[in-house]
Design a protein around this motif. Structure first.
Motif, PDB file in Angstrom:
ATOM      1  N   ARG A  74     -13.977  -1.585   4.389  1.00 35.73           N
ATOM      2  CA  ARG A  74     -14.158  -0.264   4.998  1.00 35.73           C
ATOM      3  C   ARG A  74     -15.264   0.503   4.295  1.00 35.73           C
ATOM      4  N   VAL A  75     -15.211   0.501   2.954  1.00 34.86           N
ATOM      5  CA  VAL A  75     -16.252   1.199   2.190  1.00 34.86           C
ATOM      6  C   VAL A  75     -17.608   0.559   2.419  1.00 34.86           C
ATOM      7  N   ALA A  76     -17.626  -0.776   2.672  1.00 34.96           N
ATOM      8  CA  ALA A  76     -18.883  -1.509   2.853  1.00 34.96           C
ATOM      9  C   ALA A  76     -19.430  -1.419   4.274  1.00 34.96           C
ATOM     10  N   GLY A  77     -18.746  -0.701   5.181  1.00 37.17           N
ATOM     11  CA  GLY A  77     -19.316  -0.469   6.509  1.00 37.17           C
ATOM     12  C   GLY A  77     -18.533  -1.021   7.683  1.00 37.17           C
ATOM     13  N   LEU A  78     -17.301  -1.512   7.468  1.00 41.36           N
ATOM     14  CA  LEU A  78     -16.512  -2.079   8.557  1.00 41.36           C
ATOM     15  C   LEU A  78     -16.296  -1.090   9.694  1.00 41.36           C
ATOM     16  N   THR A  79     -15.795   0.086   9.369  1.00 39.61           N
ATOM     17  CA  THR A  79     -15.454   1.059  10.416  1.00 39.61           C
ATOM     18  C   THR A  79     -16.697   1.552  11.150  1.00 39.61           C
ATOM     19  N   THR A  80     -17.815   1.624  10.443  1.00 41.59           N
ATOM     20  CA  THR A  80     -19.060   2.051  11.098  1.00 41.59           C
ATOM     21  C   THR A  80     -19.549   0.999  12.081  1.00 41.59           C
ATOM     22  N   SER A  81     -19.537  -0.271  11.664  1.00 38.56           N
ATOM     23  CA  SER A  81     -20.017  -1.353  12.529  1.00 38.56           C
ATOM     24  C   SER A  81     -19.164  -1.530  13.774  1.00 38.56           C
ATOM     25  N   LEU A  82     -17.852  -1.375  13.621  1.00 37.75           N
ATOM     26  CA  LEU A  82     -16.949  -1.572  14.752  1.00 37.75           C
ATOM     27  C   LEU A  82     -16.599  -0.266  15.450  1.00 37.75           C
ATOM     28  N   HIS A  83     -17.240   0.828  15.016  1.00 44.21           N
ATOM     29  CA  HIS A  83     -17.046   2.152  15.653  1.00 44.21           C
ATOM     30  C   HIS A  83     -15.570   2.533  15.655  1.00 44.21           C
ATOM     31  N   MET A  84     -14.952   2.412  14.476  1.00 41.48           N
ATOM     32  CA  MET A  84     -13.522   2.695  14.337  1.00 41.48           C
ATOM     33  C   MET A  84     -13.292   4.074  13.749  1.00 41.48           C
ATOM     34  N   SER A  85     -12.261   4.755  14.252  1.00 40.18           N
ATOM     35  CA  SER A  85     -11.838   6.023  13.680  1.00 40.18           C
ATOM     36  C   SER A  85     -10.840   5.753  12.551  1.00 40.18           C
ATOM     37  N   SER A  86     -10.506   6.803  11.802  1.00 44.63           N
ATOM     38  CA  SER A  86      -9.517   6.648  10.736  1.00 44.63           C
ATOM     39  C   SER A  86      -8.168   6.223  11.296  1.00 44.63           C
ATOM     40  N   LYS A  87      -7.837   6.727  12.474  1.00 48.21           N
ATOM     41  CA  LYS A  87      -6.576   6.352  13.113  1.00 48.21           C
ATOM     42  C   LYS A  87      -6.574   4.872  13.474  1.00 48.21           C
TER      43      LYS A  87
END
Length: 510
Positions: A74-87
């Motif tokens: 997540r810190v390395a960019g997972l949520t950004t690449s997959l366009h994920m919200s915190s939820k």
């Protein structure tokens, strides 16, 4: 001398002779007394330690690493690449726990039939494949599928290892070995941070992002290790080929005398599976259910830290990659403390006191984190949180397995305790929602740590009361029925192994 009295003299610490006498099991009055050199027992124990603990320790390290490295990704960019919200990130964590929890009891029961030597390595290989596949996902839904399969395949590992260790070690020699295995979670946290920091150099190589490399590299290593150990995990103490015949006989007999192992160690009683015995871990073992709350609390604190410690450190104002490095020292300190505390727990044959102390250490860390706005103080408080939370779990797990016999009853109790821990872990995935201070999660974890301390004291008192009741019952039976060591007697080998912790001679570990 009656066998029931001879057993009191086994391994007296005041013996100066190099040879001890292994007492016969009740009912074996006519069997020869076996002179045993204690050096043989120590040699057998060391051989098992150096062979078994590194294997299961690595299994659990890889399990914990592959399940929690999503926090580093997540810190390395997972949520950004997959366009994920915190939820959505929390959902991805949650969905791992559902099959993980459901698979624990079935895998523990299956392991008795298939053998740990087959079950554990195959699980490692399969989940390693799924972990690596996470590095190939290109959508949020693809990640959810991988997380579900990861949970299903890892589900029986922790309970399987706990059951395996309880079959190989005496009750009051188990926590040190369990801590050696479990404390690798501290190393997993440290190693995960170092690995994630190092993998930054692979970011962009072959068109693959850094967060993808985290999953691919770690998953590939897991598969390789699982394949390498496929033929090396022992199924039982009797099947260990590297022990001599004398070492094997001495070691297995010690397990019987200590109310340890799997009941049929000496061949006098072969336990047969029955659902009533599985159910008895719930209906006839109140201590199993009472331990559920501290397991739940410990799971909430441990997994919350495992998943969110990089995010917490990052929120204190550090860069993503430096945050990975700062997670290493607290985990390293936790590793040392877990081993030292486990040694003293085994030495003094006590679990409850240390479980209480560890919970209070964690509570102090949460209280400091909650009450201070200083970044350095907050980082120091993480040390106390990690040390206390991670050292408490070996106490609870060995406490649970120490006090439940025979095999299927113990297998069920271990699964119930682990279910509680993982339900706490599931809940923890939804607590860290208010960065940068995460006050909601901190307050809840503070309450859980205090609750663990209070419940541990209550359980300790309960076991002491029950032991007093058992001693009175033994005196009553001795007066009414004699020593009962003959065939069919109340203290015969078959009755001891059939009843397990329900037998009046069985004393609970406090």
């Amino acid at each position: 001398m009656p066998a029931s009295l001879r057993s009191e003299k086994v391994h007296s610490s005041n013996e100066k002779s190099s040879v001890d006498v292994v007492a016969n099991i009740p009912g074996d009055e006519n069997a020869p007394i076996h002179p045993i050199d204690p050096k043989v027992l120590r040699r057998a124990t060391l051989k098992i330690d150096f062979y078994l603990i590194p294997i299961v320790g690595m299994f659990y390290l890889l399990s914990f690493l592959d399940r929690t490295n999503i926090g580093n990704a997540r810190v390395a960019g997972l949520t950004t690449s997959l366009h994920m919200s915190s939820k959505q990130f929390s959902i991805a964590l949650t969905i791992t726990y559902i099959p993980y929890i459901l698979m624990q009891l079935p895998m523990n029961l299956i392991m008795k039939r298939l053998g740990a030597n087959v079950t554990l390595p195959v699980m490692v290989i399969l989940w390693g494949v799924v972990c690596a596949c996470q590095g190939a996902v290109h959508s949020y839904h693809g990640l959810l599928v991988c997380r579900f399969l990861l949970g299903a395949l890892e589900g029986g590992l922790f309970t399987g290892i706990t059951l395996l260790l309880s079959s190989f070690y005496k009750r009051h020699a188990m926590q040190l070995r369990f801590a050696m295995m479990f404390s690798v979670t501290s190393l997993a946290g440290a190693f995960s941070g170092l690995l994630a920091y190092g993998i930054r150099n692979l970011d962009g190589q072959h068109g693959i992002a850094g967060w993808q490399w985290i999953f691919i590299v770690e998953g590939a290593f897991t598969v390789a290790f699982g394949l390498a150990t496929l033929f090396f995990v022992p199924a039982s103490p009797q099947s260990i080929k590297f022990l001599t015949e004398e070492e094997r006989e001495v070691y297995c007999r010690e397990l019987v005398l200590d109310w340890s192992g799997d009941g049929d160690t000496d061949g006098t009683y072969q336990e047969v599976f029955s659902w009533s015995e599985v159910a008895s871990a719930v209906t006839d073992a109140p201590h199993v259910l009472v331990l559920f709350f501290p397991f739940f609390s410990a799971g909430a604190t441990i997994y919350g830290l495992a998943y969110f410690i990089p995010t917490i450190v990052n929120a204190l104002g550090h860069s993503p990659y430096y945050s990975q490095l700062l997670t290493v020292p607290p985990y390293a300190c936790s590793f040392v403390f877990s081993i030292v505390s486990a040694y003293f727990c085994d030495k003094y044959k006590n679990r409850g006191v240390m479980a209480t102390v560890c919970a209070l250490i964690a509570a102090a860390g949460y209280a400091i984190f909650l009450g201070s706005d200083n970044e350095k103080t907050n980082y120091g408080a993480l040390y106390l949180q990690i040390i206390g939370s991670y050292a408490a779990s070996p106490c609870l797990s060995t406490w649970n397995s120490n006090n439940v016999q025979p095999h299927y009853r113990r297998a069920t109790a271990i699964a119930i305790g682990s279910t509680g821990a993982n339900l706490g872990g599931l809940m923890s995935t939804w607590l860290f929602t208010d960065p940068p201070r995460f006050k909601t999660a901190t307050r809840i974890n503070l309450a859980f740590s205090l609750g663990t301390a209070a419940s541990s004291v209550g359980i300790l008192i309960y076991f002491r009361v029950r032991n007093a009741e058992k001693r009175r019952e033994v005196q009553r039976l001795l007066q009414m029925h004699g020593d009962g060591t003959g065939a069919g007697g109340w203290d015969s080998p078959v009755e001891r192994k059939r009843l397990g912790d329900r037998h009046p001679r069985f004393e609970f570990t406090t």
